[in-house]
Every structure is written in structure tokens, then in C-alpha cells.
Write a protein that holds these residues in place. Sequence first.
Motif, short mmCIF file in Angstrom:
data_model
loop_
_atom_site.label_atom_id
_atom_site.label_comp_id
_atom_site.label_asym_id
_atom_site.label_seq_id
_atom_site.Cartn_x
_atom_site.Cartn_y
_atom_site.Cartn_z
N PRO A 1 -2.36 7.21 8.81
CA PRO A 1 -1.26 7.60 7.92
C PRO A 1 -0.27 6.47 7.65
N VAL A 2 -0.05 5.58 8.62
CA VAL A 2 0.95 4.54 8.42
C VAL A 2 0.49 3.53 7.37
N CYS B 1 6.12 -1.90 -6.84
CA CYS B 1 5.64 -2.64 -8.01
C CYS B 1 5.82 -1.83 -9.28
N PHE B 2 5.58 -0.53 -9.19
CA PHE B 2 5.79 0.35 -10.34
C PHE B 2 7.25 0.37 -10.74
N PRO C 1 -6.74 3.41 -1.70
CA PRO C 1 -5.43 3.03 -2.24
C PRO C 1 -5.27 3.54 -3.67
N PHE C 2 -4.03 3.57 -4.11
CA PHE C 2 -3.72 3.99 -5.48
C PHE C 2 -4.27 2.94 -6.46
N PRO C 3 -4.89 3.35 -7.54
CA PRO C 3 -5.07 4.71 -8.07
C PRO C 3 -6.42 5.33 -7.69
N TRP D 1 1.14 2.94 -0.31
CA TRP D 1 1.75 3.68 -1.42
C TRP D 1 3.18 3.18 -1.69
N PHE D 2 3.91 2.83 -0.64
CA PHE D 2 5.28 2.34 -0.82
C PHE D 2 5.29 1.01 -1.57
#
Length: 1481
Positions: free
Chosen positions: A767-768, A780-781, A1059-1061, A774-775
Motif C-alpha cells: 500500500p505504501v 504532476c497533474f 500505476p496510474f493510468p 499516486w501522490f
Amino acid sequence: MDSARHGWVDFGKPVTDAGNVEKVQTSKKARDMETRGPRGKGDDVPVLSMKKQFILIEHEHDVPGLAKEAVLRWFPRVPHAILSLVSGVDSFHSWKRDDFRSALQSGIAKLISTMELLLVDDGLNYGLTRLIASAVSADETFNSYAAANVMQQPRKPPAYYLGIAPVEKVADTVREQLEHLQRNTENEVDATPQKTGKPNDKFNLNRFHSHFVFVHKPYAHTGFLRVDLEKQLQNELGMRGGMADSPIDAVDEVSSAFIPHIVIFFQGEVDEIDRIRAYVRLRTPIIMLSGCGGMADIVAFAYKNASEPDEQRLLSLVGNNLVRVFPEAFKENKEFQMDCAQKILEMVRGPDGNGENHLMFIQDCSRLDSFDKLDTPFVQAAIMSSSEQNANADQLIRNMKLCMACNKPDIAQRFLVSMPPWATIQPKPPYTGFLTALILPGREIFIDMFMQQKFPVRYFTSHVDMLLCYRKAVGKEYFIANVWDDILGHNQQDPIREDFVLLELNWLIENLTGVKDFFNWYELSRVALLPTDDDPYAAMHDEKALQALVVYACLLNRPKLVKTLLKYSMDPVPLTVFVEAISRGLYRNVNNFDQRVMLKRQADEYGNIATDIMDMGIRDSPERAKVFFQRTLPDFNGKTTLEMAFDARNKKFISHNLVQDWLDQFAHGFVRVKGRWHDLKMILSAYLIFPMYIWLGFPRISFADKDKKVATQQGAAAVEYEPATPEAAASILARLQRGEKKSTDHAKYKEIYPPIHKMIYAVWNSPVVKFWTWFLTYLCFLVLLGTDMMLPACMYLGVDIAVFVCTALIWLELLTRTLNDVLWKRRVNLYMRAVDLIFQTVFNILFFLYRIAPYRWDHPFAGRVILAFGVMYYFYSIWNTFYGYDQELGPLVRIVHIMFKNDLPKWAIMLLPFFVATAVVWQAVITPDYPFTGDDWRKAFFRGLFTLFAGFQNELEYAIPACHPGKVINYNNFTQPASAYPQDRCWLGDYNDHTCATVTFWAYVFVIHYYVLLKLGMMIILTVFYIFRSTSEMPKANLVWRFYRFDTILDYYWRSSLPFPFNILGNLYISLLYFLTKAEDRNKVSDMEMSATQTDTFIYWKSKAGEYFAQKDKEEQSKALPAKQAQMIGAIKHQVTGIIQRFSEMDRKLHDVGETARDGKLRMHTANVLRQGGTIDLPQLLNPKPHFHCRETPYHGTLVRRTPVADNKVFWTTPFDAYRPDAYSKPINEFTSEEREFVDPEQDFVGRSSSPKRREWNGIEYHDDNVIYRKSWIVDEDGREQLYRLDDHSLPTNPQGRTGLRGRGSLCRFGPNHKIILAVTSNTQGKLRFILQSSANGSFTFPMIPLCHYDSEYSVIAVLFEAILTDGEGSEESDFDPAACRSLTSFLQAAPQMVQKQLQKNPDYNEGLPRINTEELYRGYQDMPLNTDNAWTELLIVHIDIPYVPLNKNSMYQWKASSTADLMLPDLETAIMKRVSSLFQ
């Protein structure tokens, strides 16, 4: 039964009679019964009905047949016990305090309400019967009301109240009807209450009995018949078998039973002795109410003193009490008195007469709370009466249920669990007893006792059993009002049906806790209805049954029962968390404020219990932590304990250090990070791969050398702790040396890493790593979003498209993740998630239309505003999404969140009235001519709002040229120039420009008011709010942060590892997996070393729960210890008081022995003197030198000790510096009423410098109402009157010396106390006779009298002489004046006349005045045990010789011959008789 007649007693309409009938308001149901008439055979007749069945017994009777018929006709239900009330009708004493009478009624009402009893008494409306009947009627009225109005309250069966009334004591109107009854018909007797005339004569029947038995026999014989009838009723009811179907007995379990029969003895009279004696012989337990008077007190006194070894003395004491309480019956009948006393002693020594009667109980009623505890001796008596011949397993269960009915666990533990014969009986599974304990509130101790005996709970929790519990539960108002009505939506009067248990209960639990299909009623019922002894899953079935009982206790709001059941759970921590979830669910659905507070407190308490047990278990066995936290619970939909605690909002459990330690490992996917900066090293290892081999440690496989393997196989048994031989010792040393050499080999353990792809998956699945990935992506977003916001509009379409794609992907990721959470039934705030999705959806649509689509050219500013909203939303989301995870920022974020949620709205509401009023006033006063165009409201809002945060200091300055003071105009309402604008208004300002501020005094007032009240005051209040919130929330901010941190980590655990996306594809795969596998949950992540950890044992956690609750019980006991100690001290004090009383009694006996010994010593002394000289010298006898009787210790009749005084220290002339005796003066109230008028009050003589009355020491005091003679009769050798001296306290001193005691003692006067003895003789025809006075004990003395209120001893001599001659002749008044006799001469003149008056009563007497001779035999000091240093006795003995005068036969004075052989005279009388006899020789 030919001698018995049947019928109905009709009481007619309720009547109020001041002496016999009380006002009772009957219920509607009872009033309806009055119109129904007689009921059929076998029907219950409630006590409130106006018609009662009766049986009349005449001279011959068949008691067993009568009992059998009464049971068949009247008692279809079997009561739990027969309670017989014995008090009599002639000796009832009313209490002076009404609270004692009310307390007795409350005590009896408590017995009636807790058990089904058959009450039996005399049936007459008098005394105890009236008291008890009033309590019974009140209880029945309440039961009728409760059955009709209280929510689903089962109707308690009507009471059985039997009156066995003697016809001779019944009112005449009823008695006459009873005497003319017809045989073999249903007779009806009118028993309407009437006034009965004299007290203790005839009595009305009490209308609140259910049945009557009239006995046409004398009252004394009625008592014996009643005893016999009660015993036969006991046998017949026992043959009926089983216990009654009542709230404490749900199911009959046996075919026969022992019905206890208990007698309560209250007051009573002489006739009750034989009745109580008959009860004792039949081994019937008796409860005596001591302290209420009557015969019960006498029997209780005898019982308390039954251990007295001197039986004759105890017999005498009991006889004296009989005379005192019943003087008319025993004062003149000594033989009857001793006979009754002997019967009482037989009663208290038991039916066998060889010891104490263990079936007799004393209830001290001197205190009000004693009546409330009547159930304690009642239950003890019921158990003791069944112990002798009925000790079996069935009776054990019945006795246990009686204890449960009265809620007496201490009695059950003492008599049934720990004492034979019950402790030796192998008990049956007490199913009905267990049901009783569940149905009645406050019976948790009994549940604990059953569970300690390994009660098979699995056989008790079928759906039928649980339905019975819910239906018959006592005190279920909470369940009906909150669960049945508010949550389930039923009407409160609707019965609880089977569907509630089978269907609604699972729905209710799901609604409260989120756990679906909690109960499998088919399985529970199968186990309960088809019991087997070899069930391999017995423990699991017991646990599930225990869960059903726990839910029952929660829904009925019985927290103590919940805790009791939790002690015996195999898995107590999850079950406790589940209970907490139920309480919090109820809290959310309850509207009552007090109940909400109670439920929240209970939920917090359950949470603390779960946390404490978990802490205790894991600290004692740390290796269990992994298994405990990761173990799924099938009973709770496969959740873990942590998930359940989170669902229950148990912040303390989640924030516990042990949970947080495990959570840290869980957040890292159980990958071990070396050193510090754990999160940073995990992120770098995930991105760069190669640092995993440096910073991270994966589950290791250790390889030991051969020696290690051998040692492991051999185990601890291969180690020789004490070598037996030198060779063995050498071998141990060699092995140790080899081990030291090998310690330098660093290749002893080798760490082998798993394959690289598993390592990468383990890291990216933690989870970390998901969180920080995601952070960073989100940051960046945000950079891209902020850049787009700052770029010029309509020029950088590519940037807008990039922003749109990112926001759309974020929206899609949130949507797929929400779908997974819903499918997998994870705890998520769907409301906030829906708001989030809706906002992002609207934003993406508007952003596309106004920033990307061709429409963007028409409204570019709108697109900028939309983008601004997006920037604020996505930037603000950092607070909840990311800041809450950080250890430093997380607690602060929670505090700020609470501030904005709770404090800011309150402050805004407080601010609003001041803000609106002041803003409007400011605008209207400063610019009074501003037109009403809407812009004025804008300026008012602008000025009012922004002035809170900044000050417009130039508001009242002349900064604008057009508003300079030189350009002030003074328009008025009548002379406005044409240039004024507008023309149709009243001009108020100073300028022709309405935008200029009008600076006036009032403008300053309102502006200052605004700045002080709002800007200064309200901002300070807001600051105070924030400071208070920060201070109050900071101690628990870390706890709340830990709770939400767990939520964050769990949320990221459930997310895709990609990882996103790309995680969108992972979310879709997880959703597809749900539909393919139909699984209820994903496999939890687990440590690879979990397989090497031993599976958790339920026995361990059960033992820890037992230890925890035992510790809590000790803490509760320690809190209650002061009260228990005070109670024990009170009991010890009571026992010590009893011991002191016994010692006082023994001391009194020893004192009597001492008095007897002293009298014997005096007799011996006198006898020696008489033997030596033939006669005795009165001065030597009465006044020995030195005196010795007055130095004997202790002081006569007391425990006061005298100071020892030697013979050579007696006289005052002898120095005695150490002589400091104590003082004693008998209180005036201890003297008899005749003596009190002659007593000197101590306070008038001791401790005062002066007295209100003048003391004539050595003289005579003359007062208005009396005369006090204080002269001394002691003379010196020359015959002159001797004067006594006064001591330092101005009190007289004893002329004969020291006595060892100061004060007045038991004498009446300080100083001399004078007495006169008359020795009246007649020597006729050579026969010497004396007049002696007889006493009550048959002894004889010479007539004696104190000096009284006369100033001359001869006046007193005349009074006594006249009394001797005239005693027993009636109340004929005398014309003689004693005060005229002030000398011997005057007495010699009056005495012959007195004698002549008596002689003249003989018609044959014709002589003149008789000759009378007088001689003073002794005058002076008398050595007596009552003398003290300040009070002594002086005696005058006068001999008077007269002719023989016949005395009245009723007189206490009698002529006796001079012979003393048969008179047994005291020594002084013997000496006087010897001295007088010598005068005639």
C-alpha cells in the motif's frame, strides 16, 4: 364431605368504613368481573372480584378431603410456595410511624410480585390481614393495568389468597347467614362491610381474598385445623407436580414437586403459642418479625437466648416477658405462665428438642430496610425445609429458580452450590432455570454460575427457544420502543411472531452492523432439537449459540448480561467488536437523547473491552499478532477483526500501538526495510529495482549446519544440564570449543531472495508504494492544471486537451474503483464518493465544452472560471487524500477539519445578525443619499465583509476632491435647487455627490461600534473557538489520525498494483474476477512466514477474556470494598454488642454472687457476736470503727470501682495525699417516681459556685413546697449534736471517714439520709409479740420510713405508727395532724389516742387510754454499702410497747411471736428483736 358446604361470598359494592375497609380503585378489568357472577369450576377468581368462593366446615371434618377438593376447585395452577401469615386478632399493635407499616406492605408486595404464592391468613379485615390484603390488591390492580396498557407485558396470573376464618370472629350479619346455609346447593352470602361495634369483638371479612374457608369451631381450635389444612394443601399441591407457568417458570419439567410452606409470625397473642408449636413439630420453617411486639417478640427473645445454660433462669426471663406483654393472662396465673414459657423453649430448641431450631428465622424489624429483605429469610427457609427429605436434582433446580425469582445469588451459592446435601447432587442441565435467568433482568450472576458448570448453550438456542425469550422477557420496554417500533416499524402492541427470529433478526443485524446472514437458524435449531453427546463441532456450535444470546442481550439493553456471556466466548475480541457495532447501530437509530448517550457510552465500553483483551493477549504472546490481525472470520462475512473494528468506529482499537505496528508491516507488504526512511527506500526500490537487494529484506530461508539440525532433532532432552561423569563434562567442553571456532564463519545463515518478478510484485503491491506513486502522479497533474490556468486563454489547445485527458482518466479510475468497492462489499462512504464522481463528471463536461469544443470561442471567460473551480477542487483534495496520511500533518488536518465542521458554522450564525445590521447601518449613515439601485447593497456587503479582514481607514477622510469640506451643500427638503438630483427625494447628505461620505458624529459612532463589536469582538470569539477546539482535540487527534490512516492504507491495499493510468485496467480485471469466481472476498495479503506460525488457538483468547473480566471484577469489588467493610463493621459491632450484653449479664450474675457473699459475711459476723455475748450491741453492728461496708467495691448495684482505703487511712484526721476518688451520683431518672421528689439534683451541687437555693448544712431548709432536714443525728461522747464538715467542693463530708467514692451515690440526699425503724411490741399474758412488715417475696422486716418532708423525726414516727394501726382498712380520712408531733412528749400524748381508737372498734372494750411505753434504742450513723464521702445513712430505732391491738387481715403489717426460727429475719432485725426481748427479761 357431608360436613362441608359451598357457596359464594358477595361483597356488594365497595364501601368505605373508617375502621375496617380501605379505599381501593379497581381496574376496568376488575370492574368487568363484578358483573359476571360466579365462575365455573377450576377458574381463577381474582382478588379484585366482588364474589368469592367459600367452604363452610362444621363440627366434623375430613381435612385431607377438604384440601383435595380445594385444590381441584380453586387452585388449577401450582404456586411456588405457601405463605402462612400468623398474627392473631386480639393483640395487634398499630405502629406510631406510618412508614413502618408501609415498609411491611412493600416487603410482602415484593414477595407477591416476584413469585406465585398461596397466601393464607384468618381472612378478617383487621391488623396484619388488612395490611397484606391492601398490598395484594395494589399488586393485582397494577398487574391488570400493565396487562392492558404496558407494551407486550405478559399478565401475571392472579394471586391465590385464602382466608381460614373462625365463624365466631366474623361479623354478626355474615355469621347468621353462615349458620342457615343449605346443603348441596350453591349458597350466596352477603358480606357487604358493616360497622362492627366494639374493637376486638367481631370483624368484617376482607374483600381482597380470593377464597374463604369458614370454620364453625372455637377460635383456639381453628388454629389447629388451619395448621393441618395448610399441611394437607402442601401435600396435594405437591402431588399436582411441577412449577406454575409464570415469568420465572416457562416450562414444566417434572411430574411432582415439593411445595415449600413458610410461616411469617407477626406480633400474635397467647393462642398462637400452640399453633406455632404445631408448625415446629411439623418441621415448618417460621420467620419471626422481631421488634413489632406481641408473642413474636417473646419467641424471638427465647430463640436468641436458647444457648443460655441456666434453663431455669431463661424460663424465668421468658415468663417475666409473658407477664409484661400479657399481664391479664399471666399475672395471676403462675402455673399457666410457666407452662407457656416451657412450650416456647421447646419451640426454639427444634422439633427434636436437642438443640437450636434451624427452621426458625429472626428478622429484626427495628429498621425500615429489614422489611424490604423479607425475601432473604423466605428463600433460606424454602431451601432449608426441602433439605431434609426432598434433596434431589429436580428440587435443586426448583430451589435455584426460587433464588433467581428473588434474585438471591448469594443464597444460591451458599446453600445450593457449597453446602450439602445440594452440593453433592449431580445436577441435570437446568434448561428452564437458564431460561428463567435470561428472561428476568439482573440475573447475570446465575448465568455465570450456569456457564461455569459447562452448560451446553447449543441445546438452548433453537429458533423456538429464542422466540420464547423475546416473548417472555421481563423489562423489554427498550426493545419494544426502539427496536420493534422505531427500526422494524411494527406497532408496539403487535405480538412477536416467529418471522421476527427467522427473517427480521438477520435483516436487523445487517442494518446495524453490515454483517449479512448472521444466523443460520436451521443449523442452530438442528443442533438444539437433535442433541448428541459425540458432536465433533460442539465448541463451534456453543460459540454460535452464545452469539445468539449476546444479540438477545444487546437488543434488550442488558450490558451486564453481555459482559457475562463474553467471558465464555472462544473468540471474545471479534464478538466484543461485533457487540460494539450493534450498540453504535442502535445509537444511530434511537431518537431519545438520554438513550443515545447511554448507547454511546456502552459502545465505548465494549470497544475498551475488546482493546484491553487484545492488548493482554498479544503482549503475553506476540507471535499471535500476525494470525490475529489477518485471520478472516467466517461468522462475520469473512472480515478480519481490524475491519470489524473499523466498521464499528472503534478508534481506540485501531490506534492501539500493537495494531499500528502490524499496520506498518502491512503497509509495506510485510517487506522488511533496513534502516530508516522506510517509505523513501520502498519508492526508490520500486522505481530503480536494484536497491531492493540493498535496502529490502524478503522472507528468508535459513539453513543451519549439520550440528544445528542434529541438535534440533534431539531437542531439549539431549542437553545434559548436570554431566554425570568426567567424560561427559569433557565432551560438553569440546563441543563448546568447536562452536566458538565456527562462530567466525559468517556463512552459517544464507539469505536467498525470491525471483525478481515476485520481488517486484511484492514491492508494487504494498500500500505504501501505491500511495506514493499516486501522490507523485497527482502532483504532476496539479502542475499541469496550474500551468493551464495561468496560460492565456484560447491559445494552447494542446494543454487543455492534456488536462481533459488526465481528469477523464482520474474520473474513470475513481468510477472503476467505486464499482469494485460496491461489488466486494467494502466499507466506503458512498455519499462522499458520489459527490466526488458527480463533481468530476460535471467538470469534465463543462471543461470540454468551454475549453476544447468550438463553443469555447464564444465564452472564453466562462471557460476560465470553470477551470478555476477545477483547480480549487483538485488542489483542496490534497488535504483529505494525502495530508491525512502524514504523521505530522495528519493530526492537524483532523483538528482543522473539526474546526471548519463544528466551530466555523456556529461562529457564522452568531456573527450574522451583527454583520447584516451593522453593514446596512454603515451604508445608510455614511452615504445617506445613495440611490436604491442594488449597488448600495453590494457596497454594504462589500464593506461589511471585507472590513472583517482589512480596515478601510480612509472611509471617513476627505480624500476625494469632490467630497472636500469646502464643497458642502446644505439642501433641505423645501429649497432644493433645480440641479439637485434626484428631485423627488429628501436630501440628507452634505454633498451634492451621493457617493461622498457624510462625516458626522453618528458616523463615527456606528463605525467604531462595527470595529469594536464585530472586527474585534467576533474575531476574538472565533479565535477562542479555535483555541478551545485545538486544546480539547489535541489529546485525541493522534488517535483519530491513526484511525483514518488505517482507512487510507486499507483503501490503497484494495487498489490495483499497477500505476496510474494502468490501474484502470487492474480495476476492470478485479471486477471481472468477481463475476467469474463469485467470491465474497479477495485473499488477504499475508506474510510468507505465516505458514511457519502456529495457528491461533481459541482456548488462549477465551482464557484471556476470563482473566480480563476477573481483573475487572476485582476492581469492582475493590470499589465496593468500603461499603462492604462498613457493612462488616456494622455486623461486627452488632456481634460485639451482643457479646458485651452477655458479659454484662455475666457480670451482673457475679455481682449477685458477690452480694450474696457479702450478706453471708455480715450474717457470719452477727452470728459470731450473738454466740459470744447472747445479745448484740446495736452501735457496734450499725457503726463499726472503722466502717467497712461502705468501702466494699464495686459500688452496690453498679460497676463503679471505689478507691481502696486501708483501715488506718479511713479517718479524715489521717493524712492521705494520694486519695483522689471518683465521683458517682445516680441519675434522677433512674429513681422511682415516688423517690424523685426527695432527690438532690447533682447539677445544683456539683460544678457550680453557687446554687439558686440556699443550702442549710447542719440545719433545716424551709422551701415553699417542702422541708429538707439536713441535721445530723450523730452525737459525740457527751451526747451533744455533732456537726459535719464541708469539703473543697462545698459538699458535706462523711463524719466516719473515707469511703473511696465521692458524690451522692444511690442515696437521695447529699449529707445525711435519715431513716426510722419502729419496733412495736405487745407483751400480754407473758407472750411477747412484734409487728413486722411482710414483703412481696415472703420475708419480714420491721416497719421503716425515711424522714420525708418533715422537720421533726417524731412527726414521721407518728405517721408510721398510725399507718401500722390503720393499714388495710380502706380510705377513711384521719383527723390526726402529724406536724403537731414535734417532740417525744407530744407523740406520747397522741399515740394512746391512736391505740384507743383501734381498740374501741371492739364493742366489748370499755377501758380508758391505754398505757404506752417508748424507748430510743439507737440514733446515729449506719454503715451501709450505699454510703459515700458526701452522702451517708443515719438511723433512728424506736421501741414502742402497746397493748395488743387486732390488725386488719389485709394489712401488710402482722403480729409475730418473738421466736425467730421460722421468720428468717435479717441480721439487723434479729439484733433489734434480741435487744427488745432483753428489756422484758
